[in-house]
Design a protein around this motif. Structure first.
Motif, PDB file in Angstrom:
ATOM      1  N   HIS A  52      43.120  32.503  46.271  1.00  0.00           N
ATOM      2  CA  HIS A  52      44.126  31.982  45.344  1.00  0.00           C
ATOM      3  C   HIS A  52      44.194  32.810  44.075  1.00  0.00           C
ATOM      4  CE1 HIS A  52      46.442  29.173  42.904  1.00  0.00           C
ATOM      5  NE2 HIS A  52      45.448  29.191  42.008  1.00  0.00           N
ATOM      6  N   PHE A  53      43.068  33.157  43.484  1.00  0.00           N
ATOM      7  CA  PHE A  53      43.078  33.920  42.234  1.00  0.00           C
ATOM      8  C   PHE A  53      43.382  35.398  42.470  1.00  0.00           C
ATOM      9  CE2 PHE A  53      40.845  30.172  40.684  1.00  0.00           C
ATOM     10  CZ  PHE A  53      41.394  30.024  39.416  1.00  0.00           C
ATOM     11  N   ARG A  54      43.037  35.914  43.655  1.00  0.00           N
ATOM     12  CA  ARG A  54      43.394  37.305  43.931  1.00  0.00           C
ATOM     13  C   ARG A  54      44.911  37.457  44.085  1.00  0.00           C
ATOM     14  NH1 ARG A  54      38.977  40.427  44.821  1.00  0.00           N
ATOM     15  NH2 ARG A  54      37.053  39.359  45.445  1.00  0.00           N
ATOM     16  N   GLU A  55      45.564  36.425  44.622  1.00  0.00           N
ATOM     17  CA  GLU A  55      47.016  36.454  44.738  1.00  0.00           C
ATOM     18  C   GLU A  55      47.677  36.244  43.386  1.00  0.00           C
ATOM     19  OE1 GLU A  55      48.001  33.493  47.557  1.00  0.00           O
ATOM     20  OE2 GLU A  55      47.150  34.588  49.284  1.00  0.00           O
ATOM     21  N   THR A  56      47.045  35.387  42.581  1.00  0.00           N
ATOM     22  CA  THR A  56      47.618  35.116  41.254  1.00  0.00           C
ATOM     23  C   THR A  56      47.422  36.304  40.324  1.00  0.00           C
ATOM     24  OG1 THR A  56      47.119  32.770  41.553  1.00  0.00           O
ATOM     25  CG2 THR A  56      47.614  33.514  39.325  1.00  0.00           C
ATOM     26  N   ILE A  57      46.251  36.922  40.371  1.00  0.00           N
ATOM     27  CA  ILE A  57      45.931  38.074  39.518  1.00  0.00           C
ATOM     28  C   ILE A  57      45.602  39.239  40.447  1.00  0.00           C
ATOM     29  CG2 ILE A  57      44.513  38.921  37.600  1.00  0.00           C
ATOM     30  CD1 ILE A  57      43.839  35.998  36.967  1.00  0.00           C
ATOM     31  N   PRO A  58      46.513  40.079  40.801  1.00  0.00           N
ATOM     32  CA  PRO A  58      46.298  41.120  41.828  1.00  0.00           C
ATOM     33  C   PRO A  58      45.172  42.086  41.504  1.00  0.00           C
ATOM     34  CG  PRO A  58      48.633  40.863  41.341  1.00  0.00           C
ATOM     35  CD  PRO A  58      47.898  40.067  40.305  1.00  0.00           C
ATOM     36  N   ASN A  59      44.981  42.455  40.247  1.00  0.00           N
ATOM     37  CA  ASN A  59      43.993  43.471  39.884  1.00  0.00           C
ATOM     38  C   ASN A  59      42.665  42.865  39.408  1.00  0.00           C
ATOM     39  OD1 ASN A  59      45.868  45.556  40.412  1.00  0.00           O
ATOM     40  ND2 ASN A  59      46.747  45.345  38.339  1.00  0.00           N
ATOM     41  N   ILE A  60      42.411  41.676  39.781  1.00  0.00           N
ATOM     42  CA  ILE A  60      41.179  41.031  39.342  1.00  0.00           C
ATOM     43  C   ILE A  60      39.976  41.663  40.032  1.00  0.00           C
ATOM     44  CG2 ILE A  60      41.219  39.230  41.102  1.00  0.00           C
ATOM     45  CD1 ILE A  60      40.189  37.277  38.948  1.00  0.00           C
ATOM     46  N   SER A  61      38.910  41.869  39.299  1.00  0.00           N
ATOM     47  CA  SER A  61      37.700  42.499  39.842  1.00  0.00           C
ATOM     48  C   SER A  61      36.751  41.433  40.402  1.00  0.00           C
ATOM     49  CB  SER A  61      36.981  43.297  38.750  1.00  0.00           C
ATOM     50  OG  SER A  61      36.522  42.442  37.712  1.00  0.00           O
ATOM     51  N   ASP A  62      35.749  41.913  41.158  1.00  0.00           N
ATOM     52  CA  ASP A  62      34.760  40.984  41.720  1.00  0.00           C
ATOM     53  C   ASP A  62      33.964  40.290  40.625  1.00  0.00           C
ATOM     54  OD1 ASP A  62      35.583  41.710  44.238  1.00  0.00           O
ATOM     55  OD2 ASP A  62      33.981  43.189  44.532  1.00  0.00           O
ATOM     56  N   GLN A  63      33.650  41.006  39.572  1.00  0.00           N
ATOM     57  CA  GLN A  63      32.922  40.395  38.465  1.00  0.00           C
ATOM     58  C   GLN A  63      33.737  39.294  37.808  1.00  0.00           C
ATOM     59  OE1 GLN A  63      31.678  43.214  35.497  1.00  0.00           O
ATOM     60  NE2 GLN A  63      30.516  41.685  34.323  1.00  0.00           N
ATOM     61  N   GLN A  64      35.024  39.522  37.672  1.00  0.00           N
ATOM     62  CA  GLN A  64      35.889  38.488  37.099  1.00  0.00           C
ATOM     63  C   GLN A  64      36.005  37.284  38.033  1.00  0.00           C
ATOM     64  OE1 GLN A  64      39.362  40.948  36.473  1.00  0.00           O
ATOM     65  NE2 GLN A  64      38.995  41.080  34.250  1.00  0.00           N
ATOM     66  N   ILE A  65      35.984  37.533  39.338  1.00  0.00           N
ATOM     67  CA  ILE A  65      36.013  36.432  40.298  1.00  0.00           C
ATOM     68  C   ILE A  65      34.770  35.562  40.128  1.00  0.00           C
ATOM     69  CG2 ILE A  65      35.779  35.888  42.750  1.00  0.00           C
ATOM     70  CD1 ILE A  65      38.593  36.449  42.088  1.00  0.00           C
ATOM     71  N   GLU A  66      33.623  36.203  39.973  1.00  0.00           N
ATOM     72  CA  GLU A  66      32.384  35.446  39.777  1.00  0.00           C
ATOM     73  C   GLU A  66      32.437  34.624  38.494  1.00  0.00           C
ATOM     74  OE1 GLU A  66      29.036  38.008  39.955  1.00  0.00           O
ATOM     75  OE2 GLU A  66      29.318  38.559  42.064  1.00  0.00           O
ATOM     76  N   GLN A  67      33.009  35.178  37.464  1.00  0.00           N
ATOM     77  CA  GLN A  67      33.158  34.432  36.208  1.00  0.00           C
ATOM     78  C   GLN A  67      34.105  33.249  36.379  1.00  0.00           C
ATOM     79  OE1 GLN A  67      34.437  37.380  33.371  1.00  0.00           O
ATOM     80  NE2 GLN A  67      32.398  38.342  33.214  1.00  0.00           N
ATOM     81  N   MET A  68      35.156  33.439  37.170  1.00  0.00           N
ATOM     82  CA  MET A  68      36.073  32.339  37.438  1.00  0.00           C
ATOM     83  C   MET A  68      35.382  31.230  38.228  1.00  0.00           C
ATOM     84  SD  MET A  68      38.985  33.016  36.011  1.00  0.00           S
ATOM     85  CE  MET A  68      40.062  31.847  36.819  1.00  0.00           C
ATOM     86  N   ARG A  69      34.508  31.611  39.162  1.00  0.00           N
ATOM     87  CA  ARG A  69      33.752  30.601  39.905  1.00  0.00           C
ATOM     88  C   ARG A  69      32.908  29.746  38.969  1.00  0.00           C
ATOM     89  NH1 ARG A  69      31.153  34.083  44.917  1.00  0.00           N
ATOM     90  NH2 ARG A  69      33.103  34.543  46.051  1.00  0.00           N
ATOM     91  N   GLU A  70      32.212  30.396  38.052  1.00  0.00           N
ATOM     92  CA  GLU A  70      31.338  29.668  37.147  1.00  0.00           C
ATOM     93  C   GLU A  70      32.119  28.668  36.296  1.00  0.00           C
ATOM     94  OE1 GLU A  70      29.145  32.455  34.863  1.00  0.00           O
ATOM     95  OE2 GLU A  70      28.054  33.299  36.585  1.00  0.00           O
TER      96      GLU A  70
END
Length: 351
Positions: A52-70
């Protein structure tokens, strides 16, 4: 779906149960997030969250994904199960645990006996050392070392949906941990602690270590301790020669476990009875005979015994006769001696 796998791990607390306490907001969020990330049944929903967040933010990095999880995963999952039809077990864990938790002084798990650091501070044995493997397995560099500060029991909605978490204080893995390149000896600096908002681990993930201080004369290592990994109780290494090569289920690196309930050897009471009375007999050397034949075989033995007795009686009789003949000869000698003396005396008288 039955109970979630994260609620089915073995282990038991020990020591007197202390009064429950309330989790702070920071502790509550960290504990609930850690449970969600380590529950296999939640993995499909985490993939949906990441997509969901990769589609919403196409250039999001893995580190940012982990921060979003937290920050967002717990609330997103609770909202997602409210809008979609999911299994009841998934719905229960998504609601989060109770803020009131039980605290224990220690816990038995994985063959180790863990004490809280404050509980075991005055004891001779140190059972509060903890190490866990990191998420990126790279031998020693990804391991985390720390001290056990609390043993908490979280309770979720549903029957028996309880889980034990260890709250630990971690040493700095960047500046406070070093590994000998040749021998693999791990050293930690007890003055350097890891600034982390993730102090929790599952009890079944914990392994035990002991921190040994260097002598005080070595001022260079005054703040450093050597790490020794403790061997689990009732665990034995099996050598390659003891493993069946034809077995595909076990290899030489496996370990065998023995129940701790056996505290002493089983007492064996000696007995004269045999489980099988014929176990000491060789049937090939046995011959069947009739009773009459057996009596005929035994009869000569009795005759021989009688003959032996007769021979002994005859020998005794001969000995007695010899003794009587000896006595009679002695008497004859005495009589002859008396007669000869008398003759001498008579001759003297005639003179």
């Amino acid at each position: 779906m039955g109970r979630l796998s994260i609620f089915t791990h073995a282990g038991r607390p020990f020591g007197q149960l202390e009064h429950g306490r309330m989790l702070s907001n920071e502790e509550y969020c960290a504990a609930h997030l850690y449970v969600l990330l380590n529950c296999p049944e939640i993995d499909p929903f985490i993939e949906i969250f990441d997509s969901h967040f990769r589609e919403t933010i196409p250039n999001i990095s893995d580190q940012q994904i982990e921060q979003m999880r937290e920050r967002e995963l717990a609330n997103w999952l609770k909202d997602y199960v409210g809008r979609n039809e999911v299994d009841n077990c998934i719905y229960q864990i998504a609601q989060g645990p109770s803020r009131k938790v039980q605290s224990y002084k220690g816990y038995f798990v994985n063959g180790f006996k863990f004490h809280r650091h404050d509980y075991g501070r005055e004891r001779k044995t140190l059972n509060s050392g903890v190490w866990v493997k990191g998420s990126c397995y790279n031998e020693y560099e990804s391991d985390y070392y720390g001290l056990l500060n609390d043993v908490l029991e979280l309770e979720y909605f549903g029957e028996k949906n309880k889980i034990i978490l260890f709250k630990c204080e971690w040493f700095d893995t960047n500046r406070g941990v070093r590994v000998h390149p040749q021998h693999g000896l791990v050293e930690i600096n007890v003055k350097l602690r890891l600034a982390s908002s993730d102090p929790f681990i599952l009890a079944q993930q914990a392994h035990q270590v002991c921190y040994i201080k260097y002598p005080k004369i070595n001022k260079v290592r005054v703040d450093w301790c050597a790490v020794f990994k403790t061997k689990a109780r009732s665990t034995y290494n099996i050598g390659p020669s003891m493993v069946n090569n034809n077995s595909n289920e076990q290899n030489s690196n496996d370990v065998a476990y023995q129940e701790d309930d056996v505290s002493r050897p089983q007492e064996i009471v000696p007995t004269t009875e045999l489980d099988d009375p014929t176990m000491l007999l060789d049937s090939s050397s046995m011959v069947e005979v009739d009773v009459n034949e057996l009596q005929q075989v035994q009869q000569p033995l009795e005759v021989v015994e009688d003959e032996d007795e007769d021979v002994e009686e005859e020998e005794e009789g001969e000995d007695e006769e010899e003794e009587e003949d000896t006595e009679e000869s002695d008497d004859d000698l005495e009589v002859d001696g008396i007669d000869s003396d008398d003759d001498v005396n008579l001759e003297d008288d005639s003179e």
